[in-house]
Design an enzyme around this catalytic site. Structure first.
Site, PDB file in Angstrom:
ATOM      1  N   TYR A  29      35.951  48.444  15.717  1.00 21.22           N
ATOM      2  CA  TYR A  29      35.717  48.753  17.127  1.00 21.22           C
ATOM      3  C   TYR A  29      37.024  49.055  17.848  1.00 21.22           C
ATOM      4  O   TYR A  29      38.058  48.503  17.499  1.00 21.22           O
ATOM      5  CB  TYR A  29      35.040  47.568  17.818  1.00 21.22           C
ATOM      6  CG  TYR A  29      33.612  47.304  17.412  1.00 21.22           C
ATOM      7  CD1 TYR A  29      32.901  48.171  16.597  1.00 21.22           C
ATOM      8  CD2 TYR A  29      32.959  46.147  17.839  1.00 21.22           C
ATOM      9  CE1 TYR A  29      31.586  47.904  16.228  1.00 21.22           C
ATOM     10  CE2 TYR A  29      31.647  45.876  17.481  1.00 21.22           C
ATOM     11  CZ  TYR A  29      30.976  46.762  16.667  1.00 21.22           C
ATOM     12  OH  TYR A  29      29.684  46.485  16.306  1.00 21.22           O
ATOM     13  N   LEU A  42      18.748  47.942  23.722  1.00 18.76           N
ATOM     14  CA  LEU A  42      18.254  48.890  24.721  1.00 18.76           C
ATOM     15  C   LEU A  42      18.192  50.301  24.150  1.00 18.76           C
ATOM     16  O   LEU A  42      18.145  51.284  24.893  1.00 18.76           O
ATOM     17  CB  LEU A  42      19.144  48.866  25.971  1.00 18.76           C
ATOM     18  CG  LEU A  42      19.223  47.518  26.697  1.00 18.76           C
ATOM     19  CD1 LEU A  42      20.156  47.612  27.889  1.00 18.76           C
ATOM     20  CD2 LEU A  42      17.845  47.034  27.121  1.00 18.76           C
ATOM     21  N   LEU A  88      16.241  52.594  26.809  1.00 17.89           N
ATOM     22  CA  LEU A  88      15.445  51.592  27.504  1.00 17.89           C
ATOM     23  C   LEU A  88      16.139  51.047  28.752  1.00 17.89           C
ATOM     24  O   LEU A  88      15.992  49.881  29.106  1.00 17.89           O
ATOM     25  CB  LEU A  88      15.087  50.452  26.549  1.00 17.89           C
ATOM     26  CG  LEU A  88      14.122  50.840  25.426  1.00 17.89           C
ATOM     27  CD1 LEU A  88      13.930  49.684  24.452  1.00 17.89           C
ATOM     28  CD2 LEU A  88      12.783  51.288  25.996  1.00 17.89           C
ATOM     29  N   THR A  89      16.904  51.903  29.411  1.00 13.00           N
ATOM     30  CA  THR A  89      17.482  51.543  30.708  1.00 13.00           C
ATOM     31  C   THR A  89      16.771  52.244  31.851  1.00 13.00           C
ATOM     32  O   THR A  89      16.937  51.868  33.007  1.00 13.00           O
ATOM     33  CB  THR A  89      18.972  51.927  30.782  1.00 13.00           C
ATOM     34  OG1 THR A  89      19.098  53.356  30.679  1.00 13.00           O
ATOM     35  CG2 THR A  89      19.766  51.255  29.665  1.00 13.00           C
ATOM     36  N   GLY A  90      16.018  53.288  31.520  1.00 12.34           N
ATOM     37  CA  GLY A  90      15.357  54.065  32.555  1.00 12.34           C
ATOM     38  C   GLY A  90      16.187  55.213  33.088  1.00 12.34           C
ATOM     39  O   GLY A  90      15.695  56.024  33.877  1.00 12.34           O
TER      40      GLY A  90
END
Length: 352
Positions: free
Chosen positions: A53, A237, A242-244
């Site tokens: 990372y 998410l 899946l946060t909109g």
């Protein structure tokens, strides 16, 4: 925040984990430190990182930067005894070690490198980022071919790596060990080899899991229940689906789905941005709204309803995003909403 133990180990962590894969890339060090402060204030003591990372994209020149940022925070704040740190050794990758698979010797070397970057004398959970024999993770399930695997060679490799991990546990460098992007067969074999050699058993497995991606629900679910491992679920998410923020076909500027690979982004969200995936995500957004829930909070709370041990990993690029995630913690989903999620799962199986 509730505390849970990882598998059969004695490592106790917060029931929600802070993901750090953007630290040092999309998230500058000062903001990363602020995120860790906020997470700790909320009782989120468990933090997950990896030697490779930050990601999106992974670059040779940034390998290890996220670990360094966490190490600098630990050194500056003196919070080492208040948190649990998980990290991972990278599987075969052209970015690290020129694609050379890890073995026992590599594991010994990489543990010490991670300890130095993290500025600590111990790692609470050390994970194998993906198996050297290959994995069906990262959308590779559509074309997965295990026919070239050699069982005897795989078991010998497991024994070699477990010997190195056992040595590090005895030396106090590691408290528990785990897997990532592993299969049911592989997970069971790691447990078998540990039992045969007297090495520590795997305590956790970090795999992708969300309402949109439920490959874990069958063979792996049975495996972790019987072998006593905790799932550390990532992409909870679905990389932002899946946060909109993509509702109604929106494509916010600067979002991961709006940035093409030529600019260093992942415009297809790692293979998740499909017509079926976008349609399914919209239905989950609508379902949450019908029940008066924010879809982010619904997706996170749903993880804790599963019939196996789960610690969801939540991550955010910015402080406001993390604050929003934390605001929804501690709520339980009503049974009617859980049933609604199951209905949508049947309507949208494997949308990517």
């Amino acid at each position: 925040m509730k505390r849970v133990k990882l598998g059969g180990s004695d490592v106790e962590v917060s029931e929600i984990c802070l993901g750090t894969m953007t630290f040092g890339n999309q998230t500058p060090e000062a903001e990363a430190h602020r995120q860790m402060d906020i997470a700790l204030d909320a009782g989120m003591t468990f933090m997950d990182v990896a030697e490779m990372y930050p990601v999106n994209p992974v670059r040779r020149e940034t390998i290890g930067v996220s670990e360094q940022i966490i190490g600098n925070w630990l050194a500056r704040t003196g919070n080492r005894d208040r948190v649990e740190i998980a990290t991972k050794i990278t599987g075969p990758s052209q970015i690290l070690r020129d694609g050379r698979p890890y073995d026992g010797a590599t594991v010994r070397e990489c543990i010490d490198v991670s300890l130095a970057r993290l500025q600590t004398d111990r790692i609470d959970l050390y994970q194998l980022h993906w198996p050297v024999r290959g994995s069906w993770a990262f959308r590779q399930n559509w074309r997965y071919d295990p026919s070239g695997q050699d069982k005897a060679r795989t078991l010998d490799h497991m024994a070699d790596v477990l010997d190195a991990l056992h040595e590090a546990v005895r030396a106090g460098k590691l408290r528990a060990i785990g897997l990532s992007n592993e299969s049911a067969w592989g997970t069971a074999r790691w447990c078998d080899v540990a039992d045969r050699t007297g090495a520590p058993r795997m305590a956790a497995i970090q795999n992708e899991y969300s309402p949109l991606y439920r490959l874990f629900d069958t063979d792996l679910a049975e495996t972790v229940v019987n072998e006593d491992l905790t799932l550390l679920s990532y992409s909870t998410l679905a990389a932002g689906l899946l946060t909109g923020k993509y509702a109604g076909g929106a494509m916010p500027e600067g979002s991961r789905a709006s940035v093409d690979k030529a600019s260093g982004g992942q415009g297809n969200l790692g293979g998740r941005k499909t017509a079926a995936g976008m349609a399914a995500a919209q239905d989950y957004v609508d379902l949450a709204a019908e029940h008066g829930w924010d879809v982010v909070h619904m997706a996170t709370a749903w993880q804790l309803t599963r019939p196996f041990k789960v610690v969801p990993i939540i991550g955010a690029t910015t402080v406001p995003q993390l604050t929003h995630l934390i605001e929804g913690l501690g709520r339980e989903l009503p049974e009617e909403l859980v049933r609604g999620i199951d209905r949508l799962h049947r309507a949208h199986p494997l949308p990517y």
